[in-house]
Design a protein around this motif. Structure first.
Motif, PDB file in Angstrom:
ATOM      1  N   LYS A   1       0.047   6.929  32.386  1.00  0.00           N
ATOM      2  CA  LYS A   1      -0.958   6.488  33.354  1.00  0.00           C
ATOM      3  C   LYS A   1      -2.095   5.749  32.668  1.00  0.00           C
ATOM      4  CE  LYS A   1      -3.266   6.288  37.251  1.00  0.00           C
ATOM      5  NZ  LYS A   1      -2.848   5.379  38.336  1.00  0.00           N
TER       6      LYS A   1
ATOM      7  N   LYS B   1       6.130  -8.909  33.153  1.00  0.00           N
ATOM      8  CA  LYS B   1       6.342  -7.472  33.370  1.00  0.00           C
ATOM      9  C   LYS B   1       5.264  -6.648  32.684  1.00  0.00           C
ATOM     10  CE  LYS B   1      11.385  -7.797  33.831  1.00  0.00           C
ATOM     11  NZ  LYS B   1      12.687  -7.471  33.192  1.00  0.00           N
ATOM     12  N   ILE B   2       4.877  -7.054  31.473  1.00  0.00           N
ATOM     13  CA  ILE B   2       3.835  -6.334  30.737  1.00  0.00           C
ATOM     14  C   ILE B   2       2.507  -6.430  31.479  1.00  0.00           C
ATOM     15  CG2 ILE B   2       2.474  -6.323  28.614  1.00  0.00           C
ATOM     16  CD1 ILE B   2       5.049  -7.285  27.170  1.00  0.00           C
TER      17      ILE B   2
ATOM     18  N   ASN C   1      -0.742   2.521  30.954  1.00  0.00           N
ATOM     19  CA  ASN C   1       0.130   1.697  31.812  1.00  0.00           C
ATOM     20  C   ASN C   1       1.451   1.381  31.118  1.00  0.00           C
ATOM     21  OD1 ASN C   1      -1.491   0.922  34.329  1.00  0.00           O
ATOM     22  ND2 ASN C   1      -2.917   0.490  32.676  1.00  0.00           N
ATOM     23  N   THR C   2       2.119   2.410  30.627  1.00  0.00           N
ATOM     24  CA  THR C   2       3.353   2.214  29.880  1.00  0.00           C
ATOM     25  C   THR C   2       4.516   2.910  30.570  1.00  0.00           C
ATOM     26  OG1 THR C   2       3.057   4.223  28.539  1.00  0.00           O
ATOM     27  CG2 THR C   2       2.048   2.206  27.715  1.00  0.00           C
ATOM     28  N   SER C   3       5.705   2.548  30.141  1.00  0.00           N
ATOM     29  CA  SER C   3       6.901   3.262  30.561  1.00  0.00           C
ATOM     30  C   SER C   3       6.997   4.559  29.767  1.00  0.00           C
ATOM     31  CB  SER C   3       8.143   2.408  30.294  1.00  0.00           C
ATOM     32  OG  SER C   3       8.306   2.210  28.901  1.00  0.00           O
TER      33      SER C   3
ATOM     34  N   LYS D   1      -6.987  -5.319  27.707  1.00  0.00           N
ATOM     35  CA  LYS D   1      -6.426  -4.357  28.670  1.00  0.00           C
ATOM     36  C   LYS D   1      -7.501  -3.513  29.344  1.00  0.00           C
ATOM     37  CE  LYS D   1      -5.430  -0.781  25.217  1.00  0.00           C
ATOM     38  NZ  LYS D   1      -4.402   0.099  24.626  1.00  0.00           N
TER      39      LYS D   1
ATOM     40  N   LYS E   1       1.927  -6.977  34.607  1.00  0.00           N
ATOM     41  CA  LYS E   1       1.945  -6.307  35.914  1.00  0.00           C
ATOM     42  C   LYS E   1       1.547  -4.840  35.812  1.00  0.00           C
ATOM     43  CE  LYS E   1       5.405  -7.176  38.768  1.00  0.00           C
ATOM     44  NZ  LYS E   1       6.791  -7.458  39.246  1.00  0.00           N
ATOM     45  N   ARG E   2       1.634  -4.272  34.612  1.00  0.00           N
ATOM     46  CA  ARG E   2       1.186  -2.881  34.433  1.00  0.00           C
ATOM     47  C   ARG E   2      -0.332  -2.764  34.564  1.00  0.00           C
ATOM     48  NH1 ARG E   2       4.194  -1.959  28.694  1.00  0.00           N
ATOM     49  NH2 ARG E   2       6.343  -2.280  29.353  1.00  0.00           N
ATOM     50  N   TYR E   3      -1.030  -3.866  34.281  1.00  0.00           N
ATOM     51  CA  TYR E   3      -2.491  -3.806  34.206  1.00  0.00           C
ATOM     52  C   TYR E   3      -3.192  -4.509  35.360  1.00  0.00           C
ATOM     53  CZ  TYR E   3      -1.445  -2.617  29.318  1.00  0.00           C
ATOM     54  OH  TYR E   3      -0.953  -2.022  28.178  1.00  0.00           O
TER      55      TYR E   3
ATOM     56  N   LYS F   1      -8.329  -3.535  33.564  1.00  0.00           N
ATOM     57  CA  LYS F   1      -8.343  -2.385  34.467  1.00  0.00           C
ATOM     58  C   LYS F   1      -9.507  -2.478  35.446  1.00  0.00           C
ATOM     59  CE  LYS F   1      -6.016   0.905  31.414  1.00  0.00           C
ATOM     60  NZ  LYS F   1      -6.109   2.186  30.684  1.00  0.00           N
TER      61      LYS F   1
END
Length: 741
Positions: free
Chosen positions: A82, A355-356, A85-87, A312, A358-360, A316
């Protein structure tokens, strides 16, 4: 001390447990959130919402966290997933690195020859276990490679400050508006032009030279460029078995000699590669203005964005990413307050980059130079953005300027105004680009071709046709309406042609799907398990019918409060009697733990799952079960009535201090609970399953009696069975009432 020992049991589950045991969640969370102790818990302000009243709790006993407002909780793995923002795979790697635990290798180990006679022609780098060198070798770890790149960044930075060649470099940086603050923030450096400078820095140490070759900063003059790239990429089976020439100081030279150096860092702030730029009027006369590190075990340009390690945090806040093309563009953007800026690394923006990001972020703005090359790059990436389903805009700067030049000349306010007023949605950009110079009313052939191309691009969108409020679907509908108006055709014609393009795109995607490849390492297993576990994640958690009912939840609460109670259910309540897929999944994990000789306690069970939602659910169930157990034991006089329980901000009872945690002895776990209360809970839950199944069978029987599938004789026998079941139900109810009194 780092624990790098490998055992035969280093499978995914075991490694997760080792990482869990090595990292204290309080210490981990305090790296991100200030905490203070309240009773047995720690509290702080939630990092994921505007938390004026601390609602973020960390439980050191269960090693879990919980935000009551966000309804987010879990263990160290879900916290990192969380927060960063990682897998799960990336969280596993981050925590393994923090714990000093070596994950099984993704590829074959990298070997280098140990220091020996420097004139020995047998000295060579190995990265293939199939090769059997006659001389002594040593394996190189990822940690050693990261240490090497970190050291390189420091010595390049020191050379910029102190080397006699660096004055023209400093002048160039000053002219570009880059001062000491940016130099320090981005650790900018300089690689001196002298050929043996880097070799001399390691005193021609053979092992260190080979490591610097692997990370891509040194080039072996005796190898072809193909061989050099194979060394850097750690590609198996491609290295020569013996080097051609003897080992000496002139054999290696710095790939970046005479260049301004930009360290490239991952999201964990670790240097993994470098970019080098030729300085005007500098000693390096290469026509290649920019070069990057080659693909290495640490670095892939298709999976890395320059400046993301710094940007990053700002992303956020803004939920926006400003994507640029050059290092200096990104650095100057940060200087002028655009801290959510990143840059691509000498390659076109690709799907992995999207894709990377989109996590942030929710929105991306691609900033391009105003020259013809910039416009062509915009055209090249349009289909990519649409296919990724991102809210993407494109800003083309005026007067052929680049972001650095524009900011230095016009300032931050003017740039912000451009971002707000001149950036256009990628679909609008597609229209403008493809219809430029076309008379849409009279040039039928050209306008038809343009419309066809635009619809082909839009058809790549990953729409969710079953969701009316899907933002991508709404955007497409408005775009198609707009196209019908602009091209002066009916909406029906536009929609028919669009659906035809959509079907072709789906068929193409289906036919080009990749085959399943064999899993080679722990991280690959983790990623594939994560994807499998979450395929139907949203549907499972959003459906009330699929969640455990009160009976199954009570059973799970008991399991998480009493590590040995599951054994009492094996015969009476087998897994096929459970209705909820969540209960079934937990039951299976419990069985897997037992098969591995692990105790079925909360700590082992939560780490066995990768899904953040499952971890959060287990934490909720465990907390509620402990609160209920505390209340029951107090009501039965099993706890001192003068015991003062801690309460959280919502007034909920805190967990029992003596709840069993991570014990290895089953009997010890049993002693933590009153045997009479434990037996009563188990009996009531099992009886509840019996009643539920009996009720289900009774309803089936009644439906059969109402239908025509049974003969009269069969209906008569079935009616007797139903009446007996009802009589037994009343008798059981009477006994429970008498037992309760």
């Amino acid at each position: 001390m780092s624990d790098n020992r490998r055992t035969p049991y280093d499978d995914l589950a075991t490694v997760k447990e080792r990482i869990r045991d090595a990292i204290d969640i309080v210490a981990l969370v305090e790296q991100y959130v200030p905490l203070r102790r309240v009773g047995r818990n720690y509290v702080g302000r939630c990092p994921w919402h505007d938390d004026s009243r601390p609602s973020f709790y960390v439980n050191p006993e269960r090693q879990t966290f919980k935000c009551w407002v966000c309804n987010i909780g879990g263990d160290i793995f879900s916290f990192i997933m969380k927060q960063e923002n990682t897998s799960f795979k990336e969280a596993l790697e981050i925590l393994a690195d923090k714990a000093g635990i070596t994950l099984p290798k993704k590829s074959k180990p990298i070997y280098i020859t140990k220091n020996s006679d420097p004139n020995n022609p047998q000295n060579q780098s190995y990265n293939n276990t199939d090769l059997q060198p006659e001389h002594e070798t040593t394996e190189i770890t990822r940690k050693q490679l990261l240490n090497a790149t970190d050291w390189l960044a420091k010595i390049y930075n020191d050379a910029l400050q102190n080397h006699h060649e660096s004055e023209p470099v400093k002048k160039y940086l000053k002219d570009r508006g880059i001062d000491n603050n940016e130099i320090k923030k981005f650790q900018i450096g300089y690689a001196p032009y002298e050929q043996n400078w880097l070799v001399n820095k390691v005193n021609a140490n053979q092992e260190k030279l080979q490591i610097l070759e692997i990370v891509g900063n040194l080039i072996n003059a005796d190898k072809s460029y193909d061989q050099q790239d194979n060394v850097a990429q750690n590609t198996p089976n491609n290295l020569p078995k013996q080097l051609n020439n003897s080992f000496n100081n002139t054999r290696y030279y710095d790939r970046f000699r005479g260049r301004l150096m930009f360290p490239i860092r991952d999201t964990q702030n670790r240097t993994i590669a470098f970019g080098g730029r030729v300085i005007p009027d500098g000693l390096q006369k290469s026509k290649a203005k920019y070069i990057n590190s080659p693909e290495t075990p640490l670095f892939s340009k298709h999976h890395t964005l320059y400046g993301l390690d710094i940007a990053k945090l700002k992303m956020k806040e803004t939920r926006r990413a400003i994507i640029m093309e050059g290092y200096t563009d990104c650095i100057i953007a940060h200087k002028f307050g655009f801290g959510d800026s990143v840059a691509v690394l000498g390659t076109a923006l690709g799907s992995e980059h999207i894709k990377i990001l989109k996590r942030y972020v929710d929105k991306m703005i691609l900033v391009l130079d105003g020259d013809e090359a910039g416009r062509k790059r915009a055209d090249q990436v349009m289909e990519l953005f649409v296919a990724q389903g991102v809210d993407m805009s494109i800003l083309t700067l005026p007067n052929n300027s680049d972001p650095c030049e524009f900011l230095l000349e016009h300032g931050a306010d003017a740039f912000e105004l451009l971002l707000k007023t001149e950036s256009v949605n990628v679909l609008e950009h597609a229209f403008q680009s493809l219809t430029k110079g076309i008379d849409l009313q009279n040039d039928i052939v050209a306008s038809t071709n343009a419309l066809d191309t635009i619809l082909t691009i839009i058809a790549q969108s990953p729409t969710n046709s079953s969701t009316p409020d899907d933002p991508i679907r709404i955007r497409i509908e408005k775009t198609l309406q707009n196209l019908a108006h602009r091209f002066n055709v009916t909406e029906r014609l536009i929609w028919d042609r669009f659906r035809e393009k959509q079907n072709r795109a789906k068929d193409k995607k289906y036919n080009s799907s990749a085959v399943n490849l064999p899993v080679e390492n722990l991280s690959d297993v983790a990623e594939s398990e994560w994807e499998l576990e979450n395929q139907n994640d949203a549907a499972m958690w959003n459906s009330a019918e699929l969640l455990p009912d009160h009976l199954e939840r009570a059973m799970l609460e008991l399991w998480l409060s009493d590590a040995t109670s599951i054994y009492e259910f094996w015969e009476s309540v087998p897994i096929d009697r459970c209705r909820s897929p969540i209960t079934v999944a937990i039951y299976k994990k419990c069985n897997e733990l037992i098969d591995r000789d692990r105790l079925v306690n909360f700590g082992n069970l939560i780490v066995a799952f990768d899904s953040p939602r499952m971890k959060n659910y287990l934490d909720e169930v465990a907390a509620e079960g402990e609160q209920k157990l505390f209340a029951m034991q107090m009501s039965k006089g099993k706890i001192d009535p003068n015991y003062q329980a801690n309460t959280d901000t919502d007034g909920n009872l805190d967990e029992l201090n003596e709840i069993v945690q991570n014990t290895e002895q089953h009997e010890l776990a049993k002693e933590k609970f009153d045997p009479e209360l434990r037996a009563k809970l188990i009996r009531e839950i099992i009886e509840g399953f019996d009643r539920r199944d009996a009720e289900r069978n009774r309803m089936i029987d009644e439906n059969q009696l109402r239908g025509n599938s049974l003969s009269e004789e069969e209906k008569e026998r079935k009616l007797i069975q139903v009446r007996e079941a009802l009589r037994q139900k009343q008798e059981d109810k009477r006994k429970r009432f008498e037992f309760g009194n």
